[in-house]
Motif scaffolding. Structure first.
Motif, mmCIF file in Angstrom:
data_model
loop_
_atom_site.group_PDB
_atom_site.id
_atom_site.type_symbol
_atom_site.label_atom_id
_atom_site.label_comp_id
_atom_site.label_asym_id
_atom_site.label_seq_id
_atom_site.Cartn_x
_atom_site.Cartn_y
_atom_site.Cartn_z
ATOM 1 N N ARG A 1 -6.450 0.794 -8.533
ATOM 2 C CA ARG A 1 -6.626 0.984 -7.091
ATOM 3 C C ARG A 1 -7.011 -0.328 -6.391
ATOM 4 N NH1 ARG A 1 -6.969 5.923 -4.937
ATOM 5 N NH2 ARG A 1 -8.448 5.236 -3.336
ATOM 6 N N ARG B 1 1.837 4.357 -3.055
ATOM 7 C CA ARG B 1 1.444 5.744 -2.786
ATOM 8 C C ARG B 1 2.546 6.717 -3.192
ATOM 9 N NH1 ARG B 1 -1.737 3.032 -2.473
ATOM 10 N NH2 ARG B 1 -2.158 4.089 -4.406
ATOM 11 N N ARG B 2 3.773 6.219 -3.358
ATOM 12 C CA ARG B 2 4.910 7.095 -3.583
ATOM 13 C C ARG B 2 5.423 7.110 -4.999
ATOM 14 N NH1 ARG B 2 7.188 4.441 0.413
ATOM 15 N NH2 ARG B 2 8.883 3.760 -0.944
ATOM 16 N N THR C 1 -3.651 -1.916 -5.644
ATOM 17 C CA THR C 1 -2.670 -1.161 -4.864
ATOM 18 C C THR C 1 -3.226 -0.542 -3.587
ATOM 19 O OG1 THR C 1 -3.109 0.857 -6.125
ATOM 20 C CG2 THR C 1 -1.389 -0.614 -6.966
ATOM 21 N N VAL C 2 -4.533 -0.488 -3.448
ATOM 22 C CA VAL C 2 -5.143 0.112 -2.264
ATOM 23 C C VAL C 2 -6.071 -0.894 -1.567
ATOM 24 C CG1 VAL C 2 -6.599 1.968 -1.362
ATOM 25 C CG2 VAL C 2 -5.012 2.428 -3.246
ATOM 26 N N PHE D 1 0.829 -1.210 0.000
ATOM 27 C CA PHE D 1 0.000 0.000 0.000
ATOM 28 C C PHE D 1 0.861 1.256 0.000
ATOM 29 C CE2 PHE D 1 -1.917 3.354 2.634
ATOM 30 C CZ PHE D 1 -3.000 3.692 1.828
ATOM 31 N N LEU D 2 1.848 1.328 0.875
ATOM 32 C CA LEU D 2 2.677 2.532 0.977
ATOM 33 C C LEU D 2 3.593 2.696 -0.224
ATOM 34 C CD1 LEU D 2 3.562 2.344 4.766
ATOM 35 C CD2 LEU D 2 1.969 3.911 3.651
#
Length: 493
Positions: free
Chosen positions: A399, A391-392, A402-403, A387-388
């Motif tokens: 999504r 985000r970068r 990845t989320v 997840f983190l």
């Protein structure tokens, strides 16, 4: 460090899946653990395996998506470093070593006890467990010393054999129409699923999948890893979830919904043997005894290969001694790491034997338990890291991958770790003090890893700065492109 590297482009999807499914030891899990799940949760136990499979499949969505963006040989710790920073990544590396070593070394006790049981059941001969375990150490060392494709072929044969005997059992039950009660789907009804014992069943079910995530460890030796690694991961977790649930359901049908729990209570270790004797024949029960031993050997070889590659990767990082990074010039195997792991296993096995410990109740269960919890913690950290990580960085992944998937997986895995820790006595049969110590080993090793990270940052900054860096990308000419830059994280290090 030797310039010889692991053999590239050797393993296909099926080969990697064989390693992962063999590590889970399906026959041993079914014959040895499924009767306990039936005792704890009743006839709804098959659903527990399905729930565990679905949870880990959700985890695999984000995990395999990230595998397309991370080429490091460090597997779990590389993923965790990308998302959570180097200190947590280094701590995760130590937990990985605890987890995989615990899952393998403890099983040498099972090898000794299973072989002794088989010898007594088939030939009436009592075999001491320690020589069997030491012989197993030698055999597994040799299997790891040889090339990775040799190991894949061995595991392929053994896995087909152990799953084949379970399919034979299931086929016999279904062809006979089950017990006198007939075939039933009551295992999947809400009344039998939502029972107090289902929490304990889920703990057993999650433990049955341990090691499925090790597909990424073989990335450097895989053909087209961007495709083969995700495929092997989904095949492994999908097969295990469906196969476990199906086999447990068929055993319930063998005895009947009303009688199977009592049958498991009367003779949990003999439940599967009784079923296959009734529906296939005594010869099949004898064969199952033998295949349980080969199932254990397959699991040992799969975990041994995974540990060796973690040791190789950490030696290349500079965290472990450089000698462990040597690769055999002919077999292209991490042979020094394999020898070191074998020596460690021998010391633990001999130590337990010298203390008069039981090979199953203590060597297996006490050493396996922190290993199992450690690997589950790694899965949780990896889900958060996915997840983190996304985000970068700029990416085109959806999504859902990845989320949604990593966050849902993190919540479910947190619950699973809680279930296993709360019900740890089911796995160990030990006192409260021993159970607390076994569970505390994982956070203790994590803290030790954070201290190691701090020491590396102060005294070996070049090792710390390059930890889990991406390897050079090979160009079309087969030569490496310019060296990769050290990993960048958003955490203040």
């Amino acid at each position: 460090m030797s310039a010889t590297t692991l053999r590239r482009g050797t393993l296909g999807t099926a080969d990697i899946a064989f390693f992962v499914v063999s590590a889970a030891a399906p026959l041993t899990v079914m014959a040895g653990v499924a009767p306990i799940a039936l005792l704890l949760g009743g006839i709804g136990a098959p659903v527990g395996y399905l729930v565990a499979g679905v949870t880990l499949a959700i985890f695999a969505v984000g995990f395999t998506t990230m595998s397309r963006h991370v080429r490091s040989a460090g597997a779990f710790y590389a993923y965790i470093t990308r998302g959570l920073g180097r200190p947590v990544g280094i701590a995760a590396a130590l937990i990985a070593m605890l987890g995989y070593n615990g899952m393998e070394i403890g099983v040498y006790g099972l090898l000794g006890s299973a072989t002794a049981d088989t010898s007594h059941a088939l030939w009436g001969i009592d075999v001491p467990w320690l020589p069997v375990s030491l012989l197993g150490l030698a055999l597994i060392w040799y299997g790891g010393f040889r090339s990775i494709d040799f190991g894949a072929k061995v595991l392929g044969v053994l896995l087909v054999a152990e799953t084949g005997i379970l399919v034979l059992l299931a086929g016999g039950v279904l062809m006979e129409g089950g017990s006198s009660e007939g075939l039933s789907l009551a295992s999947f009804s809400a009344d039998n699923v939502f029972v107090p014992g289902m929490a304990a069943v889920l703990a057993c079910a999650f433990a049955a999948f341990t090691g499925f995530e090790s597909t990424v460890i073989y990335r450097r030796e895989a053909r087209a890893p961007e495709r083969t690694v995700p495929r092997a991961t989904y095949i492994a977790v999908g097969f295990l979830g469906l196969f476990y649930a199906f086999i447990v359901w068929t055993v319930i049908q063998a005895f009947g919904d009303a009688k199977v729990v009592q049958a498991a209570a009367d003779d949990p270790g003999g439940l599967f043997f009784s079923a296959i004797t009734t529906y296939v024949g005594p010869w099949a029960a004898g064969l199952m005894h033998i295949l349980i031993v080969t199932s254990v050997l397959a699991s040992l070889l799969a975990f041994h290969n995974a540990i060796n590659r973690y040791g190789l990767a950490l030696a290349e990082e500079g965290v472990l001694p450089a000698a462990l990074g040597r690769v055999h010039p002919r077999h292209r195997s991490p042979y020094v790491a394999g020898a070191a792991q074998t020596v460690l296993g021998a010391l633990v096995v001999i130590g337990f034997a010298a203390a008069g410990a039981d090979p199953y109740a203590q060597l297996l269960l006490w050493v396996n338990t922190p290993g199992m919890i450690g690997l589950m913690v790694l899965q949780l950290l990896a889900a958060l890291a996915v997840f983190l990580f996304f985000r970068r960085i700029p990416h085109r992944e959806g999504r859902l991958r990845t989320v949604v998937a990593p966050l849902v997986a993190a919540v479910l895995l947190t619950g699973a770790i809680g279930l296993v820790s709360y019900n740890v006595d089911l796995f160990t049969g030990a006192s409260t003090a021993v159970n607390v110590l076994l569970v505390a080993l994982v956070p203790g090793v994590f803290l030790l890893g954070l201290l190691l990270a701090r020491r590396l940052r102060r005294h070996r900054p070049e090792v710390y700065a390059s930890f889990a860096a991406e390897p050079p990308q090979e160009g079309r000419d087969g030569l490496p492109d310019p060296p990769a830059q050290p990993v960048s994280t958003s955490v203040t290090l």
